[in-house]
Design an enzyme around this catalytic site. Structure first.
Site, mmCIF file in Angstrom:
data_model
loop_
_atom_site.group_PDB
_atom_site.id
_atom_site.type_symbol
_atom_site.label_atom_id
_atom_site.label_comp_id
_atom_site.label_asym_id
_atom_site.label_seq_id
_atom_site.Cartn_x
_atom_site.Cartn_y
_atom_site.Cartn_z
ATOM 1 C CG HIS A 1 -2.080 0.893 1.114
ATOM 2 N ND1 HIS A 1 -2.027 2.227 1.350
ATOM 3 C CD2 HIS A 1 -3.344 0.620 0.711
ATOM 4 C CE1 HIS A 1 -3.214 2.762 1.131
ATOM 5 N NE2 HIS A 1 -4.027 1.811 0.733
ATOM 6 C CG ASP B 1 -8.297 -4.453 -2.828
ATOM 7 O OD1 ASP B 1 -7.546 -3.474 -2.993
ATOM 8 O OD2 ASP B 1 -9.540 -4.373 -2.886
HETATM 9 C C1 SDX Z 1 -6.278 -0.054 -2.905
HETATM 10 O O1 SDX Z 1 -4.495 4.432 -2.056
HETATM 11 C C2 SDX Z 1 -5.437 3.821 -1.438
HETATM 12 O O2 SDX Z 1 -5.818 4.213 -0.356
HETATM 13 C C3 SDX Z 1 -6.034 2.650 -2.192
HETATM 14 C C4 SDX Z 1 -7.034 1.807 -1.409
HETATM 15 C C5 SDX Z 1 -8.306 2.551 -1.135
HETATM 16 O O3 SDX Z 1 -9.029 2.153 -0.210
HETATM 17 O O4 SDX Z 1 -8.634 3.464 -1.922
HETATM 18 O O5 SDX Z 1 -6.464 1.372 -0.170
HETATM 19 C C6 SDX Z 1 -7.434 0.571 -2.214
HETATM 20 O O6 SDX Z 1 -6.020 0.271 -4.036
HETATM 21 C C7 SDX Z 1 -5.405 -1.010 -2.140
HETATM 22 C C8 SDX Z 1 -4.137 -1.456 -2.957
HETATM 23 C C9 SDX Z 1 -4.605 -2.559 -3.896
HETATM 24 N N1 SDX Z 1 -3.535 -2.934 -4.855
HETATM 25 C C10 SDX Z 1 -2.921 -4.092 -4.775
HETATM 26 O O7 SDX Z 1 -3.080 -4.912 -3.876
HETATM 27 C C11 SDX Z 1 -1.986 -4.358 -5.957
HETATM 28 C C12 SDX Z 1 -0.650 -4.877 -5.439
HETATM 29 N N2 SDX Z 1 0.005 -3.821 -4.713
HETATM 30 C C13 SDX Z 1 1.024 -3.031 -5.455
HETATM 31 O O8 SDX Z 1 0.663 -2.804 -6.787
HETATM 32 C C14 SDX Z 1 1.485 -1.823 -4.662
HETATM 33 O O9 SDX Z 1 1.701 -2.257 -3.377
HETATM 34 C C15 SDX Z 1 0.639 -0.575 -4.606
HETATM 35 C C16 SDX Z 1 0.260 -0.100 -5.946
HETATM 36 C C17 SDX Z 1 -0.596 -0.830 -3.807
HETATM 37 C C18 SDX Z 1 1.459 0.500 -3.877
HETATM 38 O O10 SDX Z 1 2.565 0.720 -4.681
HETATM 39 P P1 SDX Z 1 3.616 1.888 -4.299
HETATM 40 O O11 SDX Z 1 3.242 2.631 -3.075
HETATM 41 O O12 SDX Z 1 3.872 2.685 -5.543
HETATM 42 O O13 SDX Z 1 4.853 1.089 -3.858
HETATM 43 P P2 SDX Z 1 5.945 0.558 -4.832
HETATM 44 O O14 SDX Z 1 5.294 -0.010 -6.057
HETATM 45 O O15 SDX Z 1 6.953 1.616 -5.025
HETATM 46 O O16 SDX Z 1 6.541 -0.641 -3.975
HETATM 47 C C19 SDX Z 1 7.676 -0.472 -3.169
HETATM 48 C C20 SDX Z 1 8.448 -1.788 -3.336
HETATM 49 C C21 SDX Z 1 8.855 -2.060 -4.785
HETATM 50 O O17 SDX Z 1 9.987 -2.886 -4.735
HETATM 51 P P3 SDX Z 1 11.462 -2.192 -4.873
HETATM 52 O O18 SDX Z 1 11.424 -1.430 -6.209
HETATM 53 O O19 SDX Z 1 11.592 -1.274 -3.686
HETATM 54 O O20 SDX Z 1 12.437 -3.359 -4.885
HETATM 55 O O21 SDX Z 1 7.623 -2.886 -2.941
HETATM 56 C C22 SDX Z 1 7.385 -3.731 -4.078
HETATM 57 C C23 SDX Z 1 7.719 -2.905 -5.308
HETATM 58 O O22 SDX Z 1 8.125 -3.756 -6.378
HETATM 59 N N3 SDX Z 1 5.974 -4.096 -4.035
HETATM 60 C C24 SDX Z 1 5.501 -5.309 -4.257
HETATM 61 C C25 SDX Z 1 4.126 -5.218 -4.062
HETATM 62 N N4 SDX Z 1 3.801 -3.964 -3.750
HETATM 63 C C26 SDX Z 1 4.946 -3.264 -3.741
HETATM 64 N N5 SDX Z 1 6.133 -6.466 -4.592
HETATM 65 C C27 SDX Z 1 5.335 -7.542 -4.730
HETATM 66 N N6 SDX Z 1 3.991 -7.517 -4.552
HETATM 67 C C28 SDX Z 1 3.356 -6.390 -4.230
HETATM 68 N N7 SDX Z 1 2.036 -6.384 -4.056
#
Ligand code: SDX
Length: 434
Positions: free
Chosen positions: A313, A371
């Protein structure tokens, strides 16, 4: 907001004059540096793709403490609201800023109930879609189409128009989501039955049929109502920011909320519950719990493009409090339906356990979000996977409207218009041009 007893000074190593910017404090949470005069004073923009360090507005609606894993709606913890009153009481709180008393609650429930039907023409709009259209494609169209039926209330700057549009949207979203489901399965639409509760009405419109009575299961009714509460608002997330930006042009609330529906559809946002269930199904097909380790290796391999859906998140760097409540709701629903041994639920709990013991996730502060379990409980209730995000949109509509109304009511608001760092070609001339 109030001026903090602090200032920000920006200085430049190239000798450009430094500038001072005021720092403001809210009631709780991080202070902000007011950069509104930055471009005027320096000719430079800030650069913040994804808005990781940008406050787009001031708001008094929802507060998230990502480190603590805390979520407050108008100051009330989500854990308390999930067990206090019902979703419409939470709607009242988000819209009006205070919990309703008994009479206010009764009146609000009656008001919403008076608007649950949609114009009969809407059913013909649905018929333009293929039967196998994704419900979010249908919902994006239907919600936007509502503005075609309410010419009497599309002036976003008119408080009465905003009030009636809010009620219409909250009341009609369940009807529209159920219609998009019925259209997909080829069953007749079920009209709302206002003697039922908000979530009971939705269950009947979804799973009832004209040829027999439908009896609402109170455990499922309560579980669904809690799911709606957990999804009602969440600060300046992508879809809420979309609604604010869309509404800042002065367009009508139906069009702005339709933009929010479109944004929520994405798998990185509201579409994650659908993607998470598909992910769990895939692991199940790979061989289930014994294959979780292999799947985790794919996730940790950057080249795979595989993410652990339902995890991570932008704001929560601790356990999403909604995920805990969703897991509890899962337990209740599965127990009620005799599905305690649901293989996907057991697999999900194993995936969570393994991830929370794996440094890849722990070091990145990746925890289950709202989710991760919501798909399992919705599937158990009978909601099809491709409708999960439609249910999320139904529940989030009140948050979008509350945030939109707050923006319109903010004397400081202007049409949102970000700038850019241009990396394209300087001026060219087409051949032969002078
Ligand atoms: C919702 O914003 C809100 O409030 C949204 C929400 C709401 O109520 O409105 O809470 C609802 O959208 C919840 C989130 C649902 N999405 C997912 O579950 C999809 C999977 N999650 C990722 O796509 C990700 O965690 C995000 C999009 C939710 C957040 O991404 P960020 O904040 O841009 O973080 P990032 O992508 O920069 O991640 C930081 C690191 C990265 O690795 P490094 O580059 O540091 O090595 O963490 C890794 C990312 O690759 N990472 C993940 C991951 N999420 C982040 N690796 C594997 N699986 C994941 N799910």
């Amino acid at each position: 907001m109030k001026l903090a007893d602090n200032k920000a000074t920006l200085s430049f190593s190239n000798g450009s004059p430094s500038i001072e910017m005021p720092v403001y404090s809210g009631s709780i949470g991080p202070d902000v540096i007011d950069i509104r005069k930055l471009y005027g004073q320096t000719g430079m923009f800030t650069y913040d793709p994804g808005f990781l360090s940008t406050a787009s507005c001031q708001s008094a609606i929802t507060f998230i403490d990502g480190d603590k894993g805390e979520l407050l709606y108008r100051g009330y913890p989500i854990e308390q609201l999930a067990n206090h009153g019902d979703y419409l009481d939470t709607c009242y709180l988000l819209l009006k800023g205070e919990l309703p008393d008994a009479k206010q609650s009764t009146d609000f429930h009656k008001l919403v109930n008076n608007h649950t039907m949609v114009n009969e023409q809407m059913q013909f709009f649905l018929r333009c879609f293929r039967r196998d259209a994704h419900p979010m494609a249908v919902m994006t169209g239907l919600v936007g189409a509502l503005s075609a039926f309410y010419h009497d209330s599309t002036d976003i700057n008119n408080p009465e128009h905003r009030e009636i549009s809010a009620i219409r949207l909250i009341a009609k979203l369940p009807t529209l989501v159920a219609m998009s489901y019925k259209y997909g399965v080829g069953q007749p639409f079920m009209y709302p039955q206002n003697s039922l509760s908000y979530s009971g009405n939705f269950l009947r419109m979804m799973f009832g049929v004209p040829c027999e009575d439908y009896v609402v299961n109170p455990v499922l009714e309560r579980a669904l109502d809690r799911i709606f509460i957990l999804h009602a608002d969440h600060e300046q997330n992508a879809s809420t920011s979309t609604v604010r930006l869309c509404g800042s042009s002065g367009t009508n609330p139906f069009a702005a909320v339709a933009a929010g529906v479109a944004c929520l559809w994405g798998p990185a946002h509201g579409g994650a519950n659908e993607a998470c269930l598909k992910m769990l199904d895939d692991i199940q097909k790979m061989g289930g719990i014994s294959k979780v380790g292999e799947f985790m290796e794919q996730v940790k391999d950057k080249n795979s493009g595989v993410k652990l859906m339902g995890f991570g998140h932008r704001v929560y760097k601790n356990y999403d409090p909604r995920a805990k409540l969703m897991q509890e709701t899962c337990n209740e629903v599965l127990a009620e339906l005799g599905l305690e041994n649901d293989p996907l639920f057991k697999l999900a709990k194993q995936v969570e356990k393994i991830a929370l013991e794996d440094d890849y996730f722990v070091s990145r502060k990746l925890y289950p979000n709202v989710d991760f379990y919501s798909g399992i409980v919705q599937r158990a209730i009978g909601i099809p996977v491709n409708l999960f995000t439609g249910v999320f949109a139904l529940a989030r509509t009140v948050g979008w409207i509350a945030q939109l109304n707050e923006m319109i009511g903010d004397p400081e608001y202007k049409i949102g218009r970000p700038r850019q760092l241009f990396t394209g070609s300087p001026r060219l001339n087409v051949p032969g041009a002078k």
